[in-house]
Design an enzyme around this catalytic site. Structure first.
Site, PDB file in Angstrom:
ATOM      1  N   ARG A  34      -4.388   0.638 -32.227  1.00 12.73           N
ATOM      2  CA  ARG A  34      -4.898  -0.748 -32.136  1.00 12.73           C
ATOM      3  C   ARG A  34      -6.365  -0.961 -32.476  1.00 12.73           C
ATOM      4  O   ARG A  34      -6.851  -2.077 -32.285  1.00 12.73           O
ATOM      5  CB  ARG A  34      -4.653  -1.319 -30.736  1.00 12.73           C
ATOM      6  CG  ARG A  34      -3.258  -1.151 -30.182  1.00 12.73           C
ATOM      7  CD  ARG A  34      -2.237  -1.808 -31.037  1.00 12.73           C
ATOM      8  NE  ARG A  34      -0.939  -1.946 -30.372  1.00 12.73           N
ATOM      9  CZ  ARG A  34       0.189  -2.151 -31.017  1.00 12.73           C
ATOM     10  NH1 ARG A  34       0.206  -2.268 -32.332  1.00 12.73           N
ATOM     11  NH2 ARG A  34       1.308  -2.280 -30.366  1.00 12.73           N
TER      12      ARG A  34
ATOM     13  N   ASP B  46       6.035   6.552 -31.480  1.00 12.19           N
ATOM     14  CA  ASP B  46       5.874   5.127 -31.796  1.00 12.19           C
ATOM     15  C   ASP B  46       5.147   4.408 -30.655  1.00 12.19           C
ATOM     16  O   ASP B  46       5.479   3.256 -30.318  1.00 12.19           O
ATOM     17  CB  ASP B  46       7.219   4.472 -32.103  1.00 12.19           C
ATOM     18  CG  ASP B  46       7.068   3.120 -32.800  1.00 12.19           C
ATOM     19  OD1 ASP B  46       5.944   2.781 -33.215  1.00 12.19           O
ATOM     20  OD2 ASP B  46       8.083   2.414 -32.934  1.00 12.19           O
TER      21      ASP B  46
ATOM     22  N   HIS C 253       0.383   3.826 -32.524  1.00 13.02           N
ATOM     23  CA  HIS C 253      -0.409   2.624 -32.836  1.00 13.02           C
ATOM     24  C   HIS C 253      -1.542   2.580 -31.811  1.00 13.02           C
ATOM     25  O   HIS C 253      -1.291   2.323 -30.633  1.00 13.02           O
ATOM     26  CB  HIS C 253       0.444   1.362 -32.692  1.00 13.02           C
ATOM     27  CG  HIS C 253       1.655   1.332 -33.572  1.00 13.02           C
ATOM     28  ND1 HIS C 253       1.706   0.661 -34.773  1.00 13.02           N
ATOM     29  CD2 HIS C 253       2.879   1.895 -33.418  1.00 13.02           C
ATOM     30  CE1 HIS C 253       2.910   0.805 -35.323  1.00 13.02           C
ATOM     31  NE2 HIS C 253       3.635   1.550 -34.517  1.00 13.02           N
TER      32      HIS C 253
HETATM   33  O1  DOR Z   1       8.261  -2.373 -31.415  1.00 14.36           O
HETATM   34  C1  DOR Z   1       7.406  -2.069 -32.249  1.00 14.36           C
HETATM   35  N1  DOR Z   1       6.117  -2.393 -32.081  1.00 14.36           N
HETATM   36  N2  DOR Z   1       7.784  -1.413 -33.351  1.00 14.36           N
HETATM   37  C2  DOR Z   1       6.914  -1.154 -34.356  1.00 14.36           C
HETATM   38  O2  DOR Z   1       7.287  -0.514 -35.293  1.00 14.36           O
HETATM   39  C3  DOR Z   1       5.537  -1.688 -34.292  1.00 14.36           C
HETATM   40  C4  DOR Z   1       5.139  -1.831 -32.940  1.00 14.36           C
HETATM   41  C5  DOR Z   1       3.782  -2.461 -32.680  1.00 14.36           C
HETATM   42  O3  DOR Z   1       2.859  -2.184 -33.449  1.00 14.36           O
HETATM   43  O4  DOR Z   1       3.649  -3.109 -31.673  1.00 14.36           O
END
Ligand code: DOR
Length: 456
Positions: free
Chosen positions: A78, A318, A76
């Site tokens: 952002r 992740d 991610h």
């Molecule tokens: O803990 C998490 N945060 N799990 C996810 O799948 C999404 C993520 C986030 O985008 O912060």
């Protein structure tokens, strides 16, 4: 075994852009003492090249292992909308410093990545400033379900990602009818965050009352994950759709998924393999708060068993950065997520050092696996004609992970202070050296990954 050796015909001039000499190279044959030449971003010669080939740039890889570039198929970053936490430049800088040469980025940005223009905005940003190669997921939701056949095939799209349980951001598809609609529009392997929204809602009072992060995995319990995984596997079977279950966190799911390997692929994360409850919450508090949660040791052991017996296909980080200020809000207002793209490979090399997996298996999980299950063109192995994406590691180097080293805008890692054996030294993306002796060099020159059409 005889060493592999060969040259691409059109490149037999014996002058390359880059030569990597004297390393131990992990090819599909195993570990081989060979040299690598790359020109125009691809591998043009393999074998005993010293003295026979010249190059503009030479890396001495004596004492190093040369792995196919690590592909992190879940991050991610952002951007757009939340770039105070991370952006594509800082996220991909962390990636290459950690030995990662390609990433798939998730759609829970602001705006969500739901339509052509959302994807294009990410591709434009990445073209200007990604340090490695990239692809972006389109979010699957009720509003775009009917167009997913088209959307998932846009250039630079890694596929469709569905959140069955709320995690961070507004992307959610928790209803069976919506999920059926999404699954029946498209053919590529669909990635899913499997936590059951109804159970999460029903159980949230547990932590609202206690405010205790040590209960994060009791709120988002084993049943919430297992139930969602069973539901989505059954729904995917109805439509014949191939599935990729992200960040599997329970022994129950791992045993279940082993029975569905013909259609379903499996990701685990370094944090679920390295931390366990309650210790992680007691020592790190909400810094260890992640969805799905880090659970007790018996679950961690089942994930390792899944690595040993082949149930697990890929390791994804992740990487989900939030600022320290956000993370330190009183639980459960603190957002779930931690950084991980930069520490994925160091942690896994440390696990290798501790004897938990072999180097060949690690390469399968971090390069060959993602290339195979997503059909990434020209990546995932060191072979003639493939992209010269290479991660050069020193298996004996000892380092201490430090927040100072973390490139993420959020500026922290849950592994601060952890001693690691095995470290990425040089990172090469399509023949371009972007990290040399652990230092960032050159310019961001990442490109969108391309995908083979995989027939069901
Ligand atoms: O803990 C998490 N945060 N799990 C996810 O799948 C999404 C993520 C986030 O985008 O912060």
């Amino acid at each position: 075994m005889k060493k592999i050796t060969g040259e691409l015909e059109q490149f037999n001039s014996q002058h390359a852009d880059l030569l990597i000499l004297g390393g131990t190279v992990i090819t599909p044959n195993g570990a081989e003492h060979i040299d690598i030449a790359s020109s125009g971003g691809i591998i043009v010669a393999l074998g005993d090249l010293k003295g026979r080939w010249q190059a503009d740039q030479v890396i001495n890889a004596q004492g190093l292992h040369v792995l196919p570039g690590v592909i992190d198929s879940q991050v991610h970053f952002r951007e757009p909308g939340l770039s105070h936490k991370e952006d594509i430049e800082s996220g991909s800088r962390g990636a290459v410093l950690g030995g990662v040469t390609g990433f798939f980025e998730m759609p829970n940005t602001d705006p969500l990545t739901l339509w052509d223009a959302d994807l294009q905005a990410k591709l434009d940003a990445a073209e200007a400033k990604a340090w490695c190669d990239y692809a972006f997921y389109i979010g699957g939701s009720a509003v775009n379900a009917k167009q997913l056949d088209r959307l998932e095939n846009l250039p630079g799209c890694a596929g469709v990602k569905v959140f069955m349980g709320s995690s961070f951001g507004d992307l959610l598809a928790d209803d069976d009818a919506v999920l059926r609609n999404i699954l029946s529009h498209g053919h590529r392997r669909m990635a899913v965050h499997a936590e059951d929204e109804a159970l999460l809602k029903e159980r949230k009072q547990i932590v609202e009352e206690s405010g205790d992060v040590c209960q994060h995995h009791e709120w988002r319990n084993v049943e919430s994950a297992f139930k969602a995984t069973q539901r989505i596997v059954a729904l995917a079977a109805e439509s014949g759709r191939r599935l990729h279950v992200l960040h599997v966190s329970t022994a129950d799911e791992m045993r279940f998924l082993a029975q569905h390997k013909r259609r379903v692929t499996v990701e685990v994360t370094p944090h679920h393999l390295s931390m366990f409850a309650p210790d992680c919450y007691e020592t790190l508090g909400s810094l260890a708060q992640m969805n799905p949660p880090v659970r007790e040791l018996e679950h961690q052991e089942a994930l390792w068993e899944g690595i040993k017996n082949g149930t697990v296909d890929v390791i994804g980080s992740d990487h989900a950065p939030h600022t320290l200020e956000e993370k330190l809000r009183p639980y459960p207002q603190s957002p779930s997520g931690m950084t991980g793209v930069q520490t994925l490979l160091p942690l896994m090399l440390n696990h290798l050092h501790e004897g938990r997996l072999t180097l060949q298996r690690l390469v399968d999980l971090t390069s060959a696996g993602p290339a195979r299950i997503f059909g990434i063109e020209g990546k995932g192995r060191i072979a003639l004609g493939f992209d010269a994406d290479l991660t050069l590691v020193d298996l004996n180097a000892q380092r201490i992970i430090d927040n100072e080293w973390i490139a993420s805008r959020s500026g922290w890692t849950p592994y601060h202070g952890k001693k690691i054996t095995g470290w990425p030294i040089h990172t090469v993306v399509r023949g371009l050296v972007v990290v040399k002796d652990e230092i960032l060099v050159g310019e961001p020159q990442g490109k969108a990954m391309a995908f083979l059409e995989v027939v069901d």
